[in-house]
Design a protein around this motif. Structure first.
Motif, short mmCIF file in Angstrom:
data_model
loop_
_atom_site.label_atom_id
_atom_site.label_comp_id
_atom_site.label_asym_id
_atom_site.label_seq_id
_atom_site.Cartn_x
_atom_site.Cartn_y
_atom_site.Cartn_z
N PHE A 481 0.83 -1.20 0.00
CA PHE A 481 0.00 0.00 0.00
C PHE A 481 0.87 1.26 0.00
CE2 PHE A 481 -1.98 3.37 2.55
CZ PHE A 481 -3.08 3.65 1.74
N THR A 548 -3.83 -5.83 1.47
CA THR A 548 -3.62 -4.53 0.84
C THR A 548 -4.96 -3.86 0.52
OG1 THR A 548 -1.58 -5.36 -0.15
CG2 THR A 548 -2.49 -3.34 -1.08
N MET A 552 -6.53 -0.12 1.21
CA MET A 552 -7.14 0.68 0.14
C MET A 552 -8.51 1.20 0.56
SD MET A 552 -6.13 -1.68 -3.16
CE MET A 552 -7.24 -0.77 -4.24
#
Length: 611
Positions: A481, A548, A552
């Motif tokens: 990320f 990840t 997000m």
């Protein structure tokens, strides 16, 4: 259809399928659905060659209106009391345009190629108090309108606000409705290149008070020649930024992320290779003291034990592989120039077509992986892969559509369009899914574990908190990320704004970096997990890779709080779509992580066996 038959017959694993009546029925049932899908795809094509003679009528359609700060909250143009033709004639739209919320309709504006006009009266309209109230509410929310001229989108504002600091009597704010539009059109030869719409601040009507008013709407048209070629006329919509400095900073941040990620992966790969070589050397030396240091060697009888919920795990792999194929195809279409900004509905119809056709990928991936470990029951994994992503997605879309219908927004999907989508999925996606699953089952290869699996599972020793699933998810999600966060911000700003702040090339680079980091961290964390004699790595590898997507989604919440978006409808649209996008990334990255961990684990235990 002949090409499909040749493709199937070229596979050695399907050499006997010609005599299989089930296979024959499935293939025969695909003829009509593929024709249906072809018709849907061809509806994007336009027979218009965009060439005109002087005085020819150039098609102009009004589309929609909406608040500037809420880019996804749009309503039909004539929901506001603008001048209307005697009969409203909606333009025939493709499936993608309907899904995109486009509602093109005829208008009283008439623009003829190469013909200038001055002071043309569009209509004389008497606005009652309700009409005035609607316009004033639109101006307060900073409404804009969108039109299409020769398939070129352009925008304008409904009115303006002057607060008390700008009014002469100091009793503001005052609300003014624009009554005049100036159309500036650029052309090259016999083709339209560009169009702009400007509102004249000297032609306004004060609608601050709820009183009936007589309003005259007018417009001008100016045609000017340009050297820009017709094939380049859409480039102005694709410019990353109007400011070169911002563009340079964007590229610098992307290159910086790529360099740091590559150095990190190289360092990690070298360290892992050195550590594994040392482990294998200790294992082959026969020294009992050194042998005890290689903890993962004791798991050879448990590491390939079938995980719990095997059909669901294989469904994750099938759905994730399908989504990875979908994203890859979209990138290819973007590079080929098929997908570009404001190409009405092309992105959405591409998503529908590609997702439908890649259903075979989901069926094949889930069935082939499942059949390596279990001989029967592959049908369950294929069924799960069909609903694992699409089920939650449709539920959320049903909720969003209900909200959009209650607000009367253009994003609401008509019932006939819903029937078309159901028909496409029933007649095409489901047969392809079944066909892919059958091929995966027929082409299966039995998994040969390096060593026999023990009957009783080995007890897992107590683990420190940072070695458990939440701690590893945090680490595995944070690093990828961090590498993509700058580009993720630009992507969100593009999706939920009006400027194109990113480019397909940059997105591909960052997508590749994201995949490589996911693979690298999955392998490293799987190795760390095995060294502490924890053999339950299957599901954890999926959660590590998909983590990840959790970051997000958290960033999308931050982005929304920092933006100017507001209101129930826009908030619902934002979070429904972002939830679907992040869930897709969770499945896709989780699949990549699982495949990487599986290949790594099989490799090192084969190496141990050879030693």
């Amino acid at each position: 259809m002949d090409s499909l038959s040749c493709l199937f017959n070229s596979r050695s694993c399907l050499s006997s399928s010609g005599s299989d009546p089930l296979m024959g029925r499935i293939i025969s049932q695909l003829v009509l659905p593929f024709q249906l899908l072809l018709i849907v795809g061809l509806s994007l094509a336009s027979p218009n060659d965009h060439r005109y003679n002087i005085g020819d009528e150039v098609p102009l359609f009004v589309n929609k209106v909406g608040p500037f700060n809420n880019p996804s909250e749009t309503y039909q143009y004539y929901d506001l009391p603008f001048c209307q033709p005697g009969e409203l004639l909606p333009e025939k739209e493709s499936l993608g345009e309907v899904l995109n919320g486009d509602r093109l309709t005829n208008t009283l504006y008439h623009l003829k190629f190469g013909v200038d006009k001055d002071g043309v009266v569009l209509c004389h309209k008497k606005l009652n108090q309700n009409d005035v109230s609607k316009f004033r509410a639109a101006i307060i929310k900073d409404y804009y309108y969108q039109m299409y001229f020769d398939d070129l989108p352009f925008w304008g504002f409904v009115g303006k606000i002057e607060d008390e600091h700008w009014t002469l009597d100091g009793k503001g704010p005052k609300y003014f409705l624009f009554t005049h539009v100036q159309f500036d059109v650029l052309y090259n030869g016999n083709q339209v290149i560009e169009i702009h719409a400007f509102s004249d601040p000297s032609h306004v009507v004060d609608i601050t008070e709820d009183i009936d008013q007589d309003v005259t709407f007018t417009y001008n048209v100016r045609w000017n020649e340009t050297s820009t070629l017709f094939k380049n006329r859409m480039e102005r919509y694709s410019r990353a930024s109007a400011k070169p400095v911002i563009h340079q900073v964007h590229w610098f941040s992307v290159i910086n992320s790529i360099v740091i990620s590559v150095l990190l992966m190289a360092f990690f790969a070298v360290s892992m290779m050195q550590r594994l070589k040392n482990d294998l050397r200790k294992w082959s030396s026969g020294d009992e003291e050194e042998d005890k240091e290689v903890g993962w060697k004791y798991l050879h009888g448990d590491v390939f034990r079938c995980p719990s919920n095997m059909p669901l795990l294989c469904a994750v792999m099938g759905a994730g592989t399908q989504l990875l194929t979908l994203f890859s195809c979209l990138f290819i279409l973007a590079f080929l120039g098929v997908l570009y900004p404001y190409n009405r509905g092309t992105l959405l119809i591409s998503l529908v077509i590609i997702y439908t056709l890649t259903s075979a990928v989901a069926g094949y991936s889930s069935a082939s992986f499942y059949s390596q470990f279990v001989e029967t029951g592959w049908e369950r994994s294929v069924t799960f892969s069909a609903v694992l992503f699409l089920g939650p997605f449709l539920l959320m879309q049903f909720f969003l559509n209900s909200v959009a219908v209650s607000f009367g927004a253009t994003l609401s999907i008509p019932f006939c369009t819903i029937l078309v989508i159901i028909l496409i999925y029933t007649l095409i996606a489901i047969p392809l899914l079944a066909l892919g699953g059958l091929i995966g089952y027929r082409c299966r290869s039995e998994f040969q574990a390096p060593s026999a699996t023990k009957k009783c599972a080995r007890e897992i020793p107590p683990l420190a908190w940072y070695r458990k699933t939440p701690g590893q998810m945090f680490l595995a999600g944070l690093l990828p990320f961090s590498a993509i966060v700058v580009e993720l911000h630009q992507l969100y700003a593009t999706l939920w704004g009006y400027k194109i702040l990113t480019l397909p090339g940059i997105l591909v680079f960052m997508f590749i970096i994201l995949i490589l980091l996911t693979v690298t961290l999955s392998i490293g964390l799987t190795y760390i997990q095995l060294t502490v004699e924890d053999h339950e790595w299957w599901w954890r590898s999926i959660f590590r890779g998909g983590s990840t997507a959790v970051f997000m989604f958290a960033y999308s919440i931050y982005f929304y709080c920092k933006s100017n978006m507001s209101g129930v409808l826009q908030t619902t649209i934002f979070f429904v779509y972002n939830t679907c996008i992040c869930y897709a990334f969770f499945l896709m990255l989780g699949t990549i992580s699982l495949r990487a961990s599986f290949m790594f684990t099989r490799r090192i235990y084969h190496a141990v066996k050879s030693e």
